[in-house]
Design a protein around this motif. Structure first.
Motif, PDB file in Angstrom:
ATOM      1  N   ALA A 124       0.809  -1.219   0.000  1.00  0.00           N
ATOM      2  CA  ALA A 124       0.000   0.000   0.000  1.00  0.00           C
ATOM      3  C   ALA A 124       0.842   1.270   0.000  1.00  0.00           C
ATOM      4  CB  ALA A 124      -0.934  -0.004   1.214  1.00  0.00           C
ATOM      5  N   THR A 125       2.142   1.121   0.263  1.00  0.00           N
ATOM      6  CA  THR A 125       3.027   2.295   0.288  1.00  0.00           C
ATOM      7  C   THR A 125       4.318   1.958  -0.466  1.00  0.00           C
ATOM      8  OG1 THR A 125       4.199   1.537   2.263  1.00  0.00           O
ATOM      9  CG2 THR A 125       2.221   2.876   2.629  1.00  0.00           C
ATOM     10  N   ALA A 126       5.057   3.005  -0.815  1.00  0.00           N
ATOM     11  CA  ALA A 126       6.319   2.796  -1.517  1.00  0.00           C
ATOM     12  C   ALA A 126       7.271   1.941  -0.670  1.00  0.00           C
ATOM     13  CB  ALA A 126       6.957   4.135  -1.858  1.00  0.00           C
ATOM     14  N   ALA A 127       7.226   2.143   0.638  1.00  0.00           N
ATOM     15  CA  ALA A 127       8.102   1.357   1.516  1.00  0.00           C
ATOM     16  C   ALA A 127       7.722  -0.126   1.460  1.00  0.00           C
ATOM     17  CB  ALA A 127       8.002   1.885   2.946  1.00  0.00           C
ATOM     18  N   GLU A 128       6.427  -0.398   1.439  1.00  0.00           N
ATOM     19  CA  GLU A 128       5.994  -1.799   1.342  1.00  0.00           C
ATOM     20  C   GLU A 128       6.365  -2.398  -0.010  1.00  0.00           C
ATOM     21  OE1 GLU A 128       2.170  -1.264   4.360  1.00  0.00           O
ATOM     22  OE2 GLU A 128       1.828  -2.162   2.397  1.00  0.00           O
ATOM     23  N   VAL A 129       6.312  -1.574  -1.054  1.00  0.00           N
ATOM     24  CA  VAL A 129       6.718  -2.036  -2.381  1.00  0.00           C
ATOM     25  C   VAL A 129       8.202  -2.424  -2.346  1.00  0.00           C
ATOM     26  CG1 VAL A 129       7.127  -1.311  -4.774  1.00  0.00           C
ATOM     27  CG2 VAL A 129       4.968  -0.708  -3.634  1.00  0.00           C
ATOM     28  N   GLU A 130       9.019  -1.549  -1.771  1.00  0.00           N
ATOM     29  CA  GLU A 130      10.464  -1.820  -1.691  1.00  0.00           C
ATOM     30  C   GLU A 130      10.742  -3.091  -0.892  1.00  0.00           C
ATOM     31  OE1 GLU A 130      13.016  -0.052  -3.054  1.00  0.00           O
ATOM     32  OE2 GLU A 130      12.557   2.105  -3.048  1.00  0.00           O
ATOM     33  N   ALA A 131      10.014  -3.256   0.194  1.00  0.00           N
ATOM     34  CA  ALA A 131      10.210  -4.450   1.025  1.00  0.00           C
ATOM     35  C   ALA A 131       9.842  -5.708   0.233  1.00  0.00           C
ATOM     36  CB  ALA A 131       9.366  -4.348   2.297  1.00  0.00           C
ATOM     37  N   ALA A 132       8.760  -5.615  -0.540  1.00  0.00           N
ATOM     38  CA  ALA A 132       8.343  -6.767  -1.355  1.00  0.00           C
ATOM     39  C   ALA A 132       9.372  -7.059  -2.436  1.00  0.00           C
ATOM     40  CB  ALA A 132       6.971  -6.509  -1.980  1.00  0.00           C
TER      41      ALA A 132
END
Ligand code: AMP
Ligand code: GLY
Length: 425
Positions: A124-132
């Protein structure tokens, strides 16, 4: 039968041509259609997105079957309104169409039904995208959740491009980051009456804009059917179809039925045959475009009979659909600038000469006119025409398709030259 087809593309034209091929028993209406469809059906004025208008029209004109071609009216719930009124409709209601309308919904159904698919993370956030991205690694697969006309998915090694794609869609809601899957892709269509399914013959789509699978993703630049190489991996096409029916189509249809939202219509399974087995990459809630243009010309069982049986819950009484041994290929002719910025409004010439090639049919995707006698047919969209060729083998069908394409003139148009090239070798 009096049949109303909703839609305006090559898929709808192909459906209408298959209904016409049954003989003159049907009266076929289409809304809104296009210039090619106008030669094979009666165009009528009803807004395909307005369920009440479609229901009223079908009622007033004694329509026996409504066939909904594109995803937008399905996701908008047009089928529900018409079906509630007791008119047979081929096309799922709003809830079941979420299988295509929401990638997150599709993942939930697949999980509940134990259907094999790639591992995916909702971000849902850019940080979550990076983590994924860190978790799943390259190449990166990012999928927007809602309908995106084939533009919602990016597959790339370029982490920055993948992140930019995700950020473009994040303001509209979470995106899915999916494990990269490798292997040949197959599109397999199932007719479903909510309980029973009947498979059609597999096809392969060419999604990238340019030869060698280069360039951006498109709605599809060509297709062929059947897929002879399936026999090498599965023993036979029938064995492959049986496996996907058992592990994918039936579990999904049963799951949706158990949730009180039966899937009545065309379940399109987009599959990748990975070394670890068959995986679903996407579902669509309607016939694929351009795959339909190569599957239906090979269908020997009357299409109207299958569509009506699906719409009326009697698919169990239908035989397994039969297909001819001939092969079919289609090549899409696209406007200059497609997919990013298609130039439209240009004249098209040479269609009669193209259609004169043996085994060739011209299916219209986005055409209009001529409004005046002697006037021009014009291109009105990105994907303009599909040249469909059948033949005893792929080399034969390819030669016919490309001979016909060479006779069509549309300024700046482009098409792929390698459709079914490998399978023809
Ligand atoms: P979709 O709109 O989901 O069909 O995705 C468009 C295209 O992206 C597919 O036809 C595939 O070529 C590619 N694709 C989608 N998901 C994956 C995946 N998990 N791994 C590799 N390629 C994918
Ligand atoms: N050919 C891909 C699709 O219909 O979604």
């Amino acid at each position: 039968m009096k049949i109303l087809v909703l839609g305006s593309g090559a898929r709808e034209h192909a459906i209408i041509l298959a209904l016409r091929a049954e003989g003159s028993a049907h009266e076929i209406l289409c809304a809104p259609g296009n210039a090619g469809i106008a030669q094979d059906a009666t165009l009528v004025e009803v807004d395909p997105m307005d369920g009440s208008a479609v229901r009223a029209f079908a009622d007033e004109h004694g329509v026996d079957l409504v066939v909904i071609g594109p995803e937008a009216p399905l996701v908008a719930g047009v089928a529900d309104v018409v079906r509630e009124h007791g008119i047979p409709v081929f096309g799922p209601g709003r809830a079941a169409a979420q299988l295509e309308g929401s990638k997150a919904f599709a993942k939930r159904i697949m999980e509940a039904a134990s259907v094999p698919t790639g591992r995916a993370v909702r971000a849902a956030t850019a940080a979550e995208v990076e983590a994924a991205f860190d978790d799943l690694g390259a190449p990166y697969v990012v999928k927007a959740d809602g309908l995106a006309a084939g533009k919602g998915v990016i597959v790339t090694d370029d982490r920055e491009a993948a992140l930019a794609h995700a950020q473009h869609y994040l303001p509209h809601g979470p995106v899915l980051i999916e494990e990269f899957l490798t292997g040949p892709e197959v599109s397999l269509f199932f007719l479903s009456d909510g309980d029973t399914v009947r498979a059609l013959s597999p096809a392969q789509d060419f999604k990238r804009a340019f030869d060698g699978d280069e360039g951006p993703n498109t709605g599809g630049m060509g297709a062929y059917s059947p897929l002879p190489w399936l026999a090498e991996q599965f023993g036979s096409e029938a064995a492959f179809v049986e496996e996907v029916t058992r592990t994918v189509a039936l579990p999904v249809v049963k799951q949706l039925d158990s949730e009180g939202t039966p899937f009545i219509g065309l379940l399109y399974a987009g599959l990748i045959l990975t070394p670890a087995g068959v995986r679903v990459i996407e579902f669509n809630a309607r016939f694929g475009d351009p795959e339909t243009q190569v599957v239906l010309p090979r269908l020997r069982t009357p299409l109207s009979q299958l569509l009506l049986a699906a719409a009326t819950g009697t698919l169990e009484d239908q035989p397994q659909p039969e297909f001819s041994d001939e092969v079919a290929i289609t090549v899409v002719l696209a406007s200059e600038g497609y997919p990013e910025a298609p130039q439209t409004g240009r004249p098209i010439e040479g269609l009669a000469e193209a259609a004169a090639v043996e085994g060739v049919g011209i299916v219209h995707a986005a055409t209009a006119g001529p409004d005046a006698p002697g006037g021009n047919l014009i291109a009105t969209g990105g994907r303009v025409l599909n040249v469909v060729a059948t033949g005893s083998g792929f080399a034969d069908a390819r030669a016919r398709a490309y001979e016909a394409l060479g006779r069509i003139r549309l300024d700046g148009a482009h098409h792929r030259t390698d459709i079914a090239a490998r399978v023809a070798e």
